[in-house]
Write an enzyme that holds these catalytic residues in place. Sequence first.
Site, PDB file in Angstrom:
ATOM      1  N   ASP A   1      16.064 -23.587   2.825  1.00  0.00           N
ATOM      2  CA  ASP A   1      17.469 -23.172   2.815  1.00  0.00           C
ATOM      3  C   ASP A   1      18.330 -24.074   3.695  1.00  0.00           C
ATOM      4  OD1 ASP A   1      19.620 -21.724   1.929  1.00  0.00           O
ATOM      5  OD2 ASP A   1      19.379 -20.095   3.381  1.00  0.00           O
TER       6      ASP A   1
ATOM      7  N   HIS B   1      21.717 -22.384   0.029  1.00  0.00           N
ATOM      8  CA  HIS B   1      22.259 -21.376  -0.886  1.00  0.00           C
ATOM      9  C   HIS B   1      23.788 -21.385  -0.932  1.00  0.00           C
ATOM     10  CE1 HIS B   1      22.516 -18.631   2.720  1.00  0.00           C
ATOM     11  NE2 HIS B   1      23.586 -18.200   2.065  1.00  0.00           N
TER      12      HIS B   1
ATOM     13  N   ASN C   1      29.354 -16.441   6.819  1.00  0.00           N
ATOM     14  CA  ASN C   1      28.737 -17.069   7.984  1.00  0.00           C
ATOM     15  C   ASN C   1      27.613 -18.026   7.592  1.00  0.00           C
ATOM     16  OD1 ASN C   1      29.568 -14.307   9.793  1.00  0.00           O
ATOM     17  ND2 ASN C   1      29.587 -16.277  10.865  1.00  0.00           N
ATOM     18  N   SER C   2      27.143 -17.916   6.359  1.00  0.00           N
ATOM     19  CA  SER C   2      26.028 -18.754   5.914  1.00  0.00           C
ATOM     20  C   SER C   2      26.308 -20.221   6.183  1.00  0.00           C
ATOM     21  CB  SER C   2      25.792 -18.549   4.416  1.00  0.00           C
ATOM     22  OG  SER C   2      25.423 -17.227   4.140  1.00  0.00           O
TER      23      SER C   2
END
Length: 422
Positions: A199, A169, A272-273
Site C-alpha cells: 500500500d 489505494h 487522511n490516507s
Amino acid sequence: MEDNKNYDLWQGGAWEQPSHPVCNPLRLPALEPQKRKRPRLAVKERGFPRWPFALLGCLALIAVLAWGVDKLLPSISIMTSPPSHSTPSQSYEVLTEPTIPRSPVGSGVTVDLLPPALPPGQEEPLTTTQIYEQNVPSMVSIYTTSPHSTGSGTGIILTQDGYLLTNAHVISGAHQVRVALHNNQVLEARLVGFDAEEDIAVLKVDADQLTPAKFGDSAALRCGDPVAALGDSLGYRSSITEGIVSALDREVKVDNSTMVLIQTSAPINFGNSGGALINQYGQVVGITTIKIVTKDGSAESLGFAIPSARVKYVADKLIAGDVVRQGSFGFTVATLPVDGGGLELLYIEPRSDCFAKGIQTGDILIRADGQDITCSQDLVRMKLTRGAGDTVELELLRNGKPYTVTVALIDTQILNKTEVAP
C-alpha cells in the site's frame, strides 16, 4: 480510489455500516466531503398518525429481544468502500496500478531516516502547533479521476525536486492524478512506483525548491509516545489530530496480505490516507493507511500507519525500479523464551534456505545480525527492513553448542502457494 457522488458525510452513509469482521480488514478510503443534505420532514409535519409507528417500534423491539441479546454486541471491522464499490459479499478491495504517465526510475533518491533529535535551539519536545507549522508545507493534497469516479487523499513530499509518497489505494485505478501543493499550485503527477500489497506508491511532479519532510526511524518509537496525524481529513486540507502510539508491530490482515503497522489513538478519517504520522520531534514516522470502526460506532481512536522503516525499504526499491517481494525467515519460533534467553525453533519450512543450511527444530535462536532475540516481535520488526532474497546472520544453539549461519529470506508468495498433486 472511491466514487464521491451523492454521499452525505454529515448524516453518515452506507460505507459507515461495515459488514466485515476485524480479522478481514479493508483499507481506509479517501473521500471528499459533500454538502449537507436538507433534513427530511418529521412525521407529524406530514399529517400521519403516530400510533402505527409506535406499534411497529414495539414489535421490532420484541423481535430483536427474541433474536438474542448476544446479537446486539458490536463486531469490529475496518471502514469499507462506498456502496458503489462494496457489497456485503465483497471481501477485498482490488488495487490496480494507475494508468498515468510514468517517471524514470533509477534516480538514486532514497528515504533517509533520522535518529530522534529536536530541531536546533529546541530544548523541549515540539508542541502540536510547532509540529503543524514545521510539517504542513511538506504535505500535498492528491486528487484522482477516472472515467466514472473521482477521489482524494494526502501525500508527503520526499525531495525538493518533486518526489512524493502516498498510499497505493489513494491512486488506485486513476487515469489522472493531480497534486495541490501547500501554496495551492496544482501539478500533474507521474508514477514512479506502485505496490498494492505494501500500500505504498511513489509519485513525481515537475517542481523545485519544495519543502521535503524529515523522516524519523519508527524503530525508535515506544508505546505511549505522543504522535500527530496530518492530512486531508474528510477532504478538509491540512487537518492535524494528536494522540499516542497505542501499540507497535501490529500484524493486520489487509486485502489478503499481512501488514505490520503502528497502532495510534490519533484520530484519522477518510482523506487522511497517505498522510503523515509525526513524532514529538517533528519527524514523519509513518504513513496513515487504515482505521477500525464498529457497527454501532462505539470504537474510537483505532488508526494504523505503515512504519517509516518499511516505507523506506519499499520506496527505495520502487524508486530504483526493483520489485518488492515480502520475505519470511522460513521458521516458526516459540512464543516464550527459554531459560537463559533465546527462542526455540518449532518448525523449519522445507522450501526455505534455513532448511537447506541445516537448521533444525529444537535449535535455539539467540541473535540475528548481532541483535539479541528475546521475543517473536524482534523478528517481525527485523523483517520491516528486509525482503525476499535478503540475507541475515543467525546465531543459534544446538545441544548447548553455538553455531552461526547466514540465510536468505524466502519469498512469502512461494510459501502461500499450495502444491497440487497431478
